[in-house]
Every structure is written in C-alpha cells, then in structure tokens.
Design a protein around this motif. Structure first.
Motif, PDB file in Angstrom:
ATOM      1  N   LEU A  15       3.820   5.826  -5.502  1.00 57.73           N
ATOM      2  CA  LEU A  15       3.818   5.890  -6.955  1.00 57.73           C
ATOM      3  C   LEU A  15       2.710   6.812  -7.471  1.00 57.73           C
ATOM      4  N   ILE A  16       1.513   6.692  -6.892  1.00 59.00           N
ATOM      5  CA  ILE A  16       0.393   7.551  -7.296  1.00 59.00           C
ATOM      6  C   ILE A  16       0.687   9.008  -6.996  1.00 59.00           C
ATOM      7  N   ALA A  17       1.294   9.271  -5.840  1.00 61.73           N
ATOM      8  CA  ALA A  17       1.632  10.651  -5.469  1.00 61.73           C
ATOM      9  C   ALA A  17       2.640  11.246  -6.444  1.00 61.73           C
ATOM     10  N   CYS A  18       3.655  10.470  -6.838  1.00 64.65           N
ATOM     11  CA  CYS A  18       4.672  10.969  -7.785  1.00 64.65           C
ATOM     12  C   CYS A  18       4.051  11.290  -9.140  1.00 64.65           C
ATOM     13  N   VAL A  19       3.193  10.397  -9.629  1.00 66.42           N
ATOM     14  CA  VAL A  19       2.549  10.621 -10.927  1.00 66.42           C
ATOM     15  C   VAL A  19       1.629  11.840 -10.864  1.00 66.42           C
ATOM     16  N   TYR A  20       0.863  11.947  -9.797  1.00 66.85           N
ATOM     17  CA  TYR A  20      -0.076  13.070  -9.659  1.00 66.85           C
ATOM     18  C   TYR A  20       0.670  14.400  -9.561  1.00 66.85           C
ATOM     19  N   SER A  59       0.826  -1.205   0.000  1.00 59.95           N
ATOM     20  CA  SER A  59       0.000   0.000   0.000  1.00 59.95           C
ATOM     21  C   SER A  59       0.862   1.258   0.000  1.00 59.95           C
ATOM     22  N   LEU A  86       2.315   1.731  -3.539  1.00 61.38           N
ATOM     23  CA  LEU A  86       1.330   2.231  -4.495  1.00 61.38           C
ATOM     24  C   LEU A  86       0.980   3.691  -4.226  1.00 61.38           C
ATOM     25  N   LEU A  87       0.848   4.062  -2.941  1.00 64.61           N
ATOM     26  CA  LEU A  87       0.554   5.449  -2.605  1.00 64.61           C
ATOM     27  C   LEU A  87       1.685   6.372  -3.040  1.00 64.61           C
TER      28      LEU A  87
END
Length: 291
Positions: A149-154, A143, A146-147
């Motif tokens: 990775l999502i934060a970096c992309v966003y 978790s 994934l969090l």
C-alpha cells in the motif's frame, strides 16, 4: 475425539456413542423445517439480490445522467504531448521509469518483478495457513500488505509530481487546466461550458436580411465573429432573449458596462446611417432561441 497423530491425547466422546450409524441415504431437512431462519434460493433469496442490483444500477444511471463525464479535446496527431495514464495506473507508470525496470533491465522489470508479485499473490493462501485472522497477529501478511500500500501511494504521488515538472519544463499546459480555462471562456461568451452536455445551437434569424451586411460593415465581426458565435466578445446568437431593440441601440451608442465601447461613431465612419443602425438593432433584437 483425538486430534492429529498424538496417541496419548485423551479421547473425548461427543454425544451419545451408543447411537448406531444408520445405513442408506439420509435426506436433509427442507428449508421449511426452519421457519424464519431459511428460505428458498429461487425465487426468494435470488429476487432480493436482483432487487439490490437493480437499485445500484439505477443509482449509477441517475449519476451519469445528472453529471455526464466531460469529453476531452479531439486528438491531434501532430501535437507534442507527454503521455499520462489514468490515476489508477500511475504507480505502474512510475515503476517502469525506475532504473532496474527500464532500459537494459526492461525484461526484468516487466516480467521478473511483476511475475514475482503475481506469483506471491497466488501462493499467499498456501504459505499463510495459520488459523489466526486478526491482522495484528499475522505479522508477515500484514507487513506485506502495508508495504504494498505504501509503495502504491508513493509511486502514484511521485508520478504525478514528475508529470507536473515535465509539463512546466516543456511549457505545456495540462489538459485539465486547458479545459477549465476553456470552460471559463465559453461561460463568458454565453456558450456551453462542457462538451458532455451540448446545448442545441441557436440559429441566426433571417440571415439574408440586409442588416447582416451592416453587422459586418460596422466592424461587429471583430469581437462577435462573422457567424455571431463570439470571439473576443460574447455570442450574439439569442441576444434578443436578453435585450430588446432600445437596449441594443443604447449599447451601440454608449457601450456596455465597461466591457464594450460605444460603436456608434465607428459605425457612422464606416458608412452606416442612423437608419441602418436602427435596422441593425431591430434585427439583433430578433435573434432569439427557438421556443
């Protein structure tokens, strides 16, 4: 054998317990005792690693020679620009714009949050001590990954869109767009389209010829510049490689494919004679690149 501190666990003997423990140093078998399954580290194993490294390095060198990185425009200290880091730092760039990471909270954003993130990476091996290695059976570690990775992309996507909005609001053109427009302009003028792979400049042939004065007097410098490198029109350096004297005379009298108007009448009006125009065409046909 027993596991842990459970004294009631059944003791299982592995192997023959009657074999006595040997005394002294036991020399491990040499790699030659396992033919086909092992090899000497030096030079056999290390040589293969070196060869793989050499192949990868040569591949990178070939790519850099085949497609050099384009150079950006020279720095202009007086220019008004919006700073923008490389793409792999965009998420940090956007993160530092957040309210709790800037302004009065800049210390918290730079040291506090970053310290917690860095400390978590250091403590991860000590906190996650489970034997399971499949990610779907490690919910906490998976978790967090994934969090992150999502934060970096966003944050990266937000930074890029914010940058484009700032450029549009200030009326500035991004440098990558400027480079594309400059490359298209240079292509139309017959000049190199990139600063990374500059071609050898074509010199003016017989610069002291009287035709040079006719070239200026006829008004050719308006479109082709005084140095013949081109302005509104293409460069005339090396024009002799494309057109001979007769072709150039025809272009002067009739124009060229709707891109250049006929210049004969304006040249005569400027004081040139037919002999001067003929000599000018002959001189232009000599403008060739060095062989």
């Amino acid at each position: 054998m027993a596991h842990g501190n459970n004294s009631k666990e059944k003791v299982v003997y592995v192997g023959d317990s009657r074999v006595r423990k040997g005394n002294g140093f036991i020399t491990p078998p040499d790699y030659t005792s396992y033919p086909g399954k092992s090899e000497a580290f030096i030079p056999n194993f290390l040589l293969k690693e070196w060869m793989v490294g050499v192949v990868v390095l040569v591949g990178f060198l070939v790519l850099t020679i085949a497609e050099p990185a384009p150079l950006w425009f020279p720095a202009n200290p007086s220019a008004s620009i919006i700073p923008m880091p490389d793409w792999y730092f965009l998420f940090l760039y956007q993160y530092l714009k957040l309210p709790y990471a800037s302004g009065d909270y800049v210390v918290l954003g730079v040291i506090g949050v970053s310290g917690v993130a860095f400390g978590s990476l250091l403590l991860a091996p000590f906190l996650d001590t489970g034997k399971e290695r499949r990610f779907y059976r490690r919910p906490i570690a998976s978790s967090l990954m994934l969090l992150s990775l999502i934060a970096c992309v966003y944050l990266t996507n937000s930074a890029w869109h914010h940058y484009k909005e700032e450029m549009a609001a200030s009326g500035q053109i991004p440098e990558n767009i400027q480079r594309e427009e400059k490359a298209a302009e240079n292509k139309a003028k017959g000049l190199p389209t990139t600063s990374a792979n500059q071609q050898k400049e074509i010199a003016i042939v017989d610069k002291e010829d009287p035709a040079m004065e006719s070239y200026k007097k006829a008004g050719c410098i308006t479109c082709h510049a005084a140095d013949m490198k081109g302005a509104a029109g293409p460069s005339l350096r090396g024009v002799g490689d494309k057109h001979n004297k007769e072709d150039i005379l025809k272009i002067i009298k009739e124009g060229y494919e709707g891109k250049m108007p006929a210049m004969y009448d304006s040249a005569i009006a400027a004081g040139l004679t037919d002999k001067d125009i003929d000599h000018l065409a002959e001189w232009l046909s000599k403008q060739k690149a060095e062989q």
